[in-house]
Design an enzyme around this catalytic site. Structure first.
Site, short mmCIF file in Angstrom:
data_model
loop_
_atom_site.label_atom_id
_atom_site.label_comp_id
_atom_site.label_asym_id
_atom_site.label_seq_id
_atom_site.Cartn_x
_atom_site.Cartn_y
_atom_site.Cartn_z
N SER A 121 0.80 -1.23 0.00
CA SER A 121 0.00 0.00 0.00
C SER A 121 0.83 1.28 0.00
CB SER A 121 -0.97 0.02 1.18
OG SER A 121 -0.29 0.31 2.37
N LYS A 158 0.41 4.32 7.15
CA LYS A 158 -0.32 5.09 6.13
C LYS A 158 0.04 6.57 6.28
CE LYS A 158 -2.90 1.68 4.49
NZ LYS A 158 -2.01 0.64 4.97
#
Length: 198
Positions: A121, A158
């Site tokens: 990701s 993230k």
């Protein structure tokens, strides 16, 4: 004795420092020879002359430069504490795999730990599966920081954005969706990605 090439002296010095930064040890004469592309006997003669000129210190076994001296005196020992998801949030394991010594001059002071990235990701900011991510331990973050966020009992790596009444955890992979949460606990901010260290 023929005069030595300043270019080769610089190459040897640069190679020794780069090797030390990556391995926390001095390269052997054979390793320097391979790295610089000259013979072992030539390397030995260069090291002797460079030591006499004060460009570095060679004691017959290890090579030390001014930069290496600073790395030795100003290093921080940082634990690798397991993996973190760069995809679907996953439990952060708190088992220490190893300790890595990193120069304080680059990372500064503070509490750090290292997590091994897992998943895809964050690939668009160069964090790939298996990379080591150095995290500065802190409980706050600025918009745009890459953070270790604890959502419930699951931790994920993230990019962080506080937007009105919610938090957006953004993956750096255009094929993945943002994670929107009302709240999360920040466990640290990513400061460096290390590739091929171990």
């Amino acid at each position: 004795m023929r005069s030595k090439s300043p270019e080769i002296m610089t190459q040897i010095k640069d190679y020794v420092e780069e090797f030390y930064f990556e391995n926390s040890s001095s390269p052997s004469i054979r390793e320097i020879a391979r790295g610089v592309g000259i013979g072992s006997t030539t390397v030995f003669r260069y090291l002797q002359e460079m030591s006499e000129k004060g460009m570095l210190l060679y004691d017959g076994e290890s090579v030390t430069t001014e930069k290496i001296k600073k790395m030795k005196t100003g290093s921080v020992s940082i634990p690798i504490v397991g993996s973190i998801a760069c995809g679907i949030p996953n439990l952060a394991e708190e088992n220490i795999e190893a300790y890595v010594s990193l120069p304080e001059a680059i990372f500064g002071r503070g509490c750090f730990y290292i997590l091994r990235a897992s998943g895809s990701s964050m690939i668009e900011v160069g964090i790939n599966d298996g990379d080591l991510v150095v995290i500065r331990e802190q409980c706050t973050a600025e918009d745009g920081n890459i953070v270790v966020a604890l959502v419930g009992e699951e931790a994920t790596l993230k990019r962080f954005y506080k937007e009105g009444d919610h938090i957006r955890l953004h993956p750096e992979n255009r094929d993945m969706d943002d994670i929107i949460v009302s709240d999360c606990q920040i466990q640290g901010v990513a400061v460096k990605v290390i590739k091929d260290l171990l």
